[in-house]
Motif scaffolding. Structure first.
Motif, PDB file in Angstrom:
ATOM      1  N   ALA A 272       3.665  -4.109   6.539  1.00 21.30           N
ATOM      2  CA  ALA A 272       3.832  -2.391   6.335  1.00 21.30           C
ATOM      3  C   ALA A 272       5.021  -2.259   5.226  1.00 21.30           C
ATOM      4  CB  ALA A 272       3.945  -2.058   7.843  1.00 21.30           C
ATOM      5  N   GLY A 273       5.409  -2.731   4.341  1.00 17.90           N
ATOM      6  CA  GLY A 273       6.087  -2.549   3.358  1.00 17.90           C
ATOM      7  C   GLY A 273       5.425  -1.492   2.480  1.00 17.90           C
TER       8      GLY A 273
ATOM      9  N   ASN B 110       3.971  -1.361  -0.342  1.00 12.44           N
ATOM     10  CA  ASN B 110       2.866  -1.454  -0.855  1.00 12.44           C
ATOM     11  C   ASN B 110       1.482  -1.667   0.155  1.00 12.44           C
ATOM     12  OD1 ASN B 110       3.234  -1.728  -3.962  1.00 12.44           O
ATOM     13  ND2 ASN B 110       4.515  -3.475  -3.545  1.00 12.44           N
ATOM     14  N   GLY B 111       2.152  -2.497   1.418  1.00 13.18           N
ATOM     15  CA  GLY B 111       1.052  -2.482   2.195  1.00 13.18           C
ATOM     16  C   GLY B 111       0.586  -1.157   2.831  1.00 13.18           C
TER      17      GLY B 111
ATOM     18  N   GLU C  43       5.077  -7.727  10.934  1.00 14.25           N
ATOM     19  CA  GLU C  43       6.012  -8.823  11.725  1.00 14.25           C
ATOM     20  C   GLU C  43       7.242  -8.036  12.321  1.00 14.25           C
ATOM     21  OE1 GLU C  43       7.571 -11.851   9.469  1.00 14.25           O
ATOM     22  OE2 GLU C  43       8.477 -12.718  11.131  1.00 14.25           O
TER      23      GLU C  43
ATOM     24  N   GLY D  98       8.103  -0.553   7.219  1.00 14.09           N
ATOM     25  CA  GLY D  98       8.804   0.004   5.839  1.00 14.09           C
ATOM     26  C   GLY D  98       9.172  -1.146   5.088  1.00 14.09           C
TER      27      GLY D  98
ATOM     28  N   SER E  90      16.614  -0.803  -0.173  1.00 12.78           N
ATOM     29  CA  SER E  90      16.402   0.240  -1.063  1.00 12.78           C
ATOM     30  C   SER E  90      16.847   1.586  -0.786  1.00 12.78           C
ATOM     31  CB  SER E  90      14.811   0.214  -1.685  1.00 12.78           C
ATOM     32  OG  SER E  90      14.239   0.587  -0.643  1.00 12.78           O
TER      33      SER E  90
ATOM     34  N   PHE F 295      17.158   4.236  -4.087  1.00 11.64           N
ATOM     35  CA  PHE F 295      16.913   5.058  -5.066  1.00 11.64           C
ATOM     36  C   PHE F 295      15.736   5.008  -5.532  1.00 11.64           C
ATOM     37  CE2 PHE F 295      21.542   5.053  -5.229  1.00 11.64           C
ATOM     38  CZ  PHE F 295      21.814   6.577  -5.015  1.00 11.64           C
TER      39      PHE F 295
ATOM     40  N   LYS G  41      24.554  -7.778   0.322  1.00 12.15           N
ATOM     41  CA  LYS G  41      24.896  -6.493   0.611  1.00 12.15           C
ATOM     42  C   LYS G  41      25.870  -6.059   1.544  1.00 12.15           C
ATOM     43  CE  LYS G  41      21.820  -2.023   0.641  1.00 12.15           C
ATOM     44  NZ  LYS G  41      21.909  -1.425   2.108  1.00 12.15           N
TER      45      LYS G  41
ATOM     46  N   ASN H  43      12.598  -8.690  -5.593  1.00 11.85           N
ATOM     47  CA  ASN H  43      11.504  -8.201  -6.257  1.00 11.85           C
ATOM     48  C   ASN H  43      10.260  -9.194  -6.238  1.00 11.85           C
ATOM     49  OD1 ASN H  43      12.581  -6.070  -7.446  1.00 11.85           O
ATOM     50  ND2 ASN H  43      14.006  -6.974  -8.894  1.00 11.85           N
TER      51      ASN H  43
ATOM     52  N   SER I 189       1.407  -7.466  -2.628  1.00 13.39           N
ATOM     53  CA  SER I 189       2.893  -7.161  -2.689  1.00 13.39           C
ATOM     54  C   SER I 189       3.567  -7.070  -4.085  1.00 13.39           C
ATOM     55  CB  SER I 189       3.424  -8.371  -1.880  1.00 13.39           C
ATOM     56  OG  SER I 189       3.467  -9.550  -2.521  1.00 13.39           O
ATOM     57  N   ALA I 190       4.912  -6.924  -4.085  1.00  7.41           N
ATOM     58  CA  ALA I 190       5.663  -7.054  -5.414  1.00  7.41           C
ATOM     59  C   ALA I 190       5.350  -8.372  -5.935  1.00  7.41           C
ATOM     60  CB  ALA I 190       7.068  -6.713  -5.068  1.00  7.41           C
TER      61      ALA I 190
ATOM     62  N   GLY J 162       8.475  -5.760  -8.538  1.00  4.16           N
ATOM     63  CA  GLY J 162       9.116  -5.103  -7.569  1.00  4.16           C
ATOM     64  C   GLY J 162       9.497  -3.783  -7.848  1.00  4.16           C
TER      65      GLY J 162
ATOM     66  N   VAL K 213       9.975   0.303  -5.477  1.00  7.76           N
ATOM     67  CA  VAL K 213       9.060   1.250  -4.734  1.00  7.76           C
ATOM     68  C   VAL K 213       8.191   2.135  -5.660  1.00  7.76           C
ATOM     69  CG1 VAL K 213       9.113   2.741  -2.663  1.00  7.76           C
ATOM     70  CG2 VAL K 213      10.693   0.818  -3.047  1.00  7.76           C
TER      71      VAL K 213
HETATM   72  C1  LIG Z   1      18.746  -4.547  -0.903  1.00  5.80           C
HETATM   73  C2  LIG Z   1      17.620  -3.961  -1.745  1.00  5.80           C
HETATM   74  C3  LIG Z   1      17.740  -2.909  -2.722  1.00  5.80           C
HETATM   75  C4  LIG Z   1      16.581  -2.542  -3.376  1.00  5.80           C
HETATM   76  N1  LIG Z   1      16.793  -1.459  -4.200  1.00  5.80           N
HETATM   77  C5  LIG Z   1      15.762  -0.662  -4.622  1.00  5.80           C
HETATM   78  C6  LIG Z   1      15.884   0.566  -5.015  1.00  5.80           C
HETATM   79  O1  LIG Z   1      16.925   1.423  -4.951  1.00  5.80           O
HETATM   80  N2  LIG Z   1      14.726   1.213  -5.454  1.00  5.80           N
HETATM   81  C7  LIG Z   1      13.709   0.484  -5.641  1.00  5.80           C
HETATM   82  O2  LIG Z   1      12.532   0.945  -6.181  1.00  5.80           O
HETATM   83  N3  LIG Z   1      13.286  -0.767  -5.258  1.00  5.80           N
HETATM   84  C8  LIG Z   1      14.334  -1.495  -4.612  1.00  5.80           C
HETATM   85  N4  LIG Z   1      14.154  -2.690  -4.079  1.00  5.80           N
HETATM   86  C9  LIG Z   1      12.965  -3.324  -4.236  1.00  5.80           C
HETATM   87  C10 LIG Z   1      11.906  -2.726  -3.197  1.00  5.80           C
HETATM   88  O3  LIG Z   1      12.421  -2.447  -2.082  1.00  5.80           O
HETATM   89  C11 LIG Z   1      10.881  -3.827  -3.133  1.00  5.80           C
HETATM   90  O4  LIG Z   1      10.492  -4.298  -4.406  1.00  5.80           O
HETATM   91  C12 LIG Z   1       9.609  -3.171  -2.252  1.00  5.80           C
HETATM   92  O5  LIG Z   1      10.014  -3.104  -0.876  1.00  5.80           O
HETATM   93  C13 LIG Z   1       8.369  -4.495  -2.354  1.00  5.80           C
HETATM   94  O6  LIG Z   1       7.525  -3.836  -1.586  1.00  5.80           O
HETATM   95  P1  LIG Z   1       6.522  -4.703  -0.904  1.00  5.80           P
HETATM   96  O7  LIG Z   1       5.589  -3.850   0.195  1.00  5.80           O
HETATM   97  O8  LIG Z   1       5.735  -5.323  -1.714  1.00  5.80           O
HETATM   98  O9  LIG Z   1       7.359  -5.773   0.300  1.00  5.80           O
HETATM   99  P2  LIG Z   1       8.361  -5.220   1.149  1.00  5.80           P
HETATM  100  O10 LIG Z   1       8.902  -4.060   1.193  1.00  5.80           O
HETATM  101  O11 LIG Z   1       9.223  -6.671   1.409  1.00  5.80           O
HETATM  102  O12 LIG Z   1       7.617  -5.300   2.447  1.00  5.80           O
HETATM  103  C14 LIG Z   1       6.820  -6.344   3.055  1.00  5.80           C
HETATM  104  C15 LIG Z   1       6.382  -6.083   4.629  1.00  5.80           C
HETATM  105  O13 LIG Z   1       5.556  -7.331   4.870  1.00  5.80           O
HETATM  106  C16 LIG Z   1       6.042  -7.859   6.192  1.00  5.80           C
HETATM  107  N5  LIG Z   1       5.447  -9.267   6.493  1.00  5.80           N
HETATM  108  C17 LIG Z   1       5.973 -10.322   5.709  1.00  5.80           C
HETATM  109  N6  LIG Z   1       5.279 -11.366   6.081  1.00  5.80           N
HETATM  110  C18 LIG Z   1       4.536 -10.829   7.064  1.00  5.80           C
HETATM  111  C19 LIG Z   1       3.582 -11.662   8.084  1.00  5.80           C
HETATM  112  N7  LIG Z   1       3.483 -12.903   7.958  1.00  5.80           N
HETATM  113  N8  LIG Z   1       3.059 -10.935   8.981  1.00  5.80           N
HETATM  114  C20 LIG Z   1       3.362  -9.575   9.063  1.00  5.80           C
HETATM  115  N9  LIG Z   1       3.987  -8.682   8.509  1.00  5.80           N
HETATM  116  C21 LIG Z   1       4.551  -9.697   7.527  1.00  5.80           C
HETATM  117  C22 LIG Z   1       7.444  -7.614   6.339  1.00  5.80           C
HETATM  118  O14 LIG Z   1       8.180  -7.681   7.505  1.00  5.80           O
HETATM  119  C23 LIG Z   1       7.880  -6.352   5.293  1.00  5.80           C
HETATM  120  O15 LIG Z   1       7.673  -5.379   6.394  1.00  5.80           O
HETATM  121  C24 LIG Z   1      15.208  -3.271  -3.333  1.00  5.80           C
HETATM  122  C25 LIG Z   1      15.165  -4.101  -2.229  1.00  5.80           C
HETATM  123  C26 LIG Z   1      16.260  -4.652  -1.499  1.00  5.80           C
HETATM  124  C27 LIG Z   1      16.001  -5.875  -0.697  1.00  5.80           C
END
Ligand SMILES: Cc1cc2nc3c(=O)[nH]c(=O)nc-3n(C[C@H](O)[C@H](O)[C@H](O)COP(=O)(O)OP(=O)(O)OC[C@H]3O[C@@H](n4cnc5c(N)ncnc54)[C@H](O)[C@@H]3O)c2cc1C
Length: 549
Positions: A9-10, A12-13, A32, A37, A56, A58, A318, A461, A493-494, A500, A502
């Motif tokens: 539930a990031g 992208n999900g 998980e 988020g 994240s 901004f 961080k 990312n 995902s990213a 990478g 949001v």
């Molecule tokens: C410290 C930090 C600062 C950042 N700053 C910025 C910013 O300011 N602006 C910006 O645009 N981007 C920023 N980013 C990048 C951005 O947050 C990510 O690129 C974005 O969240 C990716 O989204 P996602 O949905 O692909 O993955 P994620 O946000 O990582 O979500 C993945 C989800 O999947 C879940 N998951 C993983 N494996 C499993 C499993 N086997 N079973 C069930 N659930 C699972 C995880 O728990 C998580 O909730 C930052 C990232 C970090 C870490």
């Protein structure tokens, strides 16, 4: 049985789940962690009076994302807030490059670094106004971006397109030197390139730095009122209003595949969750293909490419702070900015990136620092600041250039040493900063990964942003599309194109591919054929990837 299971539930999900629910699909999201988020969450864990973003903060990419805009998240409680200035890059001598909300004000400030640099900024912004929309259209479309690509070509003509392509490919140092005589404009480009793991010398760092700078100039760096978690809450609320469900505390351990087709998933608790139509994985590419799907269902070439060729982006360290006053910047102009970059020159950025490349923990870490109360007054009491900074360290550490013997074990001593080093870096530009710290929270690479498994070793990312892992090379050489070799399984995902940040595009691309159904399946078959010409996993002797055809 649900129509679709979304793993993770990031952002992208959640975007993927929303689009499927919009199309009338019954969707369940399995997450998980105890809260949804992914890397878009906030809490009051640093101090009860302060809201701090855990990851994240901004969201210019969210503001620019056509997918997120179309979701009308303001109807589900999301409101954006802006700092008075977007971004500042102070220097230890008191000068400060400021990316203001107004292009004329940014240009006027850069003019103080060198005569003519204000016009150079306006010129870069003029180019953005001309092509920015189509360029984002190309980036945000699934590969190949035919429609927006043709629009861009029609607008720029061949000569213009070649010039633009060259600009996008340039390293940030080179683009900065071609455009600006002074350090201010160069630092804005190079600092923004380092929002990804692109050093001042990396190909496409100039293009990425320019794109981020122009997004900053045109849209600002907005933050959700109340904390990053407000963006997630709006996505979840919207999903639930359409019948979708998010089940937290459910770690998926297997994607169940029969005869080349994804049937559903199994969780750590042993529950099987069936999916009538599709499984969408908001997990990293290595996790999906080496942990969740059994090797027998995947082409050997894909597994080999992941094993030898997949490159994670830099690791991240961080620190979150609750400050009892604002940051006492020597360069006053940094006070109004939401985001602040700390490094004294482009050379210092190069030195920082070179230390990471040579597996040294940097002695003078480049910091990205957030002044969140400046950006959104609801984050902490008036006159105080909810702040954070992060820096990068190597994924595998060989030496500590800072002399504290940091090895990457990230025990308490190493965490404190690194956090102290970062605070010393802030002190260079804001003497007295340490006296304003009411409490701090350290998020080491290990902690980051424990809070979100996608943040492998602190990578933020989903894999490097470097050119060799972009477009058709993301996540491995293939099609740059969300379809996988397993029918009905999509990478959301990213780790998928365009990477990478949001913006929700990988999730949207995966959802659209799933909705295309039979066409998507045909594309999946094509992907499988491209990856395994014989249709069977094939073996070749181990060789250096770079020399394999
Ligand atoms: C410290 C930090 C600062 C950042 N700053 C910025 C910013 O300011 N602006 C910006 O645009 N981007 C920023 N980013 C990048 C951005 O947050 C990510 O690129 C974005 O969240 C990716 O989204 P996602 O949905 O692909 O993955 P994620 O946000 O990582 O979500 C993945 C989800 O999947 C879940 N998951 C993983 N494996 C499993 C499993 N086997 N079973 C069930 N659930 C699972 C995880 O728990 C998580 O909730 C930052 C990232 C970090 C870490």
């Amino acid at each position: 049985m649900a129509d679709a299971v979304v793993v993770g539930a990031g952002p992208n999900g959640l975007v993927a789940a929303n689009l499927l629910a919009d199309a009338g699909w019954d969707v369940v999201v399995l997450e998980e962690q105890p809260r949804p988020g992914g890397a878009v969450r906030s809490d009051r864990g640093v101090h009860p009076d302060y809201t701090n973003d855990l990851f994240s903060s901004f969201y210019p990419l969210a503001a620019a994302s056509p997918v997120l805009r179309a979701m009308e998240l303001h109807d589900h409680g999301l409101a954006w807030s802006h700092a008075p200035a977007v971004l500042a890059h102070p220097l230890s001598d008191g000068r400060c490059a400021v990316l203001e909300r107004d292009v004329a004000a940014t240009a006027a400030g850069l003019e103080e670094f060198a005569a003519g640099d204000g016009d150079a900024w306006r010129e870069l912004y003029g180019l953005w106004e001309q092509v920015g929309g189509d360029l984002l259209g190309c980036l945000f479309a699934p590969f190949p971006p035919v429609r927006s690509g043709l629009r861009l070509l029609a607008r720029t003509r061949v000569a213009g397109a070649l010039g633009l392509a060259r600009t996008m490919l340039l390293p940030a140092r080179r683009l900065g030197e071609e455009c600006f005589a002074g350090e201010g404009g160069r630092l804005l480009l190079a600092g923004n390139a380092l929002h990804a793991d692109l050093s001042p010398e990396s190909a496409i760092g100039g293009g990425f730095g320019w794109l981020m700078s122009m997004l900053a100039q045109s849209r600002g760096f907005p933050v959700p009122v109340g904390g990053a978690g407000a963006l997630t809450a709006a996505l979840v609320r919207r999903l639930e209003s359409r019948g979708g469900r998010v089940r937290c505390g459910e770690r998926v351990t297997e994607v169940v595949v029969r005869q080349g087709r994804a049937l559903g998933v199994r969780t750590a608790g042993g529950t099987a969750v069936r999916a009538r139509r599709a499984v969408l994985a908001d997990v990293s590419a290595p996790t999906l293909f080496t942990r969740l799907v059994a090797a027998e269902h995947l082409p050997a070439r894909l597994l080999r490419d992941l094993d030898r060729g997949f490159q994670w982006d830099f690791s991240t360290f961080k620190v979150d702070w609750a400050l009892d006053g604002t940051v006492p910047w020597t360069a006053q102009r940094a006070s109004g900015a939401g985001t602040v970059h700390l490094a004294d020159s482009v050379d210092e950025l190069t030195r920082f990136a070179a230390q990471i490349a040579t597996r040294h923990v940097p002695d003078r870490p480049f910091l990205l620092l957030g002044q969140m109360t400046t950006a959104d007054p609801s984050r902490s009491p008036a006159g105080t600041e909810s702040a954070w900074a992060y820096t990068h360290v190597p994924q595998r550490i060989a030496h500590d250039a800072g002399g504290d013997g940091i090895t990457g074990a990230w025990d308490r001593r190493e965490q404190e040493a690194m956090a102290d080093r970062m605070e010393a870096q802030v002190e260079r530009y804001a003497p007295g900063f340490r006296h304003r710290i009411r409490s701090r929270r350290i998020l080491s690479p290990v902690t980051l990964q424990s809070l979100d498994a996608n943040l492998h070793g602190g990578a933020i990312n989903g894999g490097t942003t470097a050119l060799h892992q972009q477009f058709v090379f993301r996540p491995t050489p293939g099609t740059g599309r969300p379809e996988t070799p397993v029918t009905g399984l999509y990478l959301a995902s990213a780790s998928a194109h365009p990477g990478g940040g949001v913006h929700g595009i990988p999730g949207a691309n995966a959802a659209r591919a799933a909705l295309r159904g039979p066409v998507g399946r045909a594309l999946g078959t094509t992907v499988r054929r491209i990856l395994t010409p014989s249709g069977h996993p094939e073996e070749t002797p181990r060789s250096c990837r770079a020399f394999r055809p």
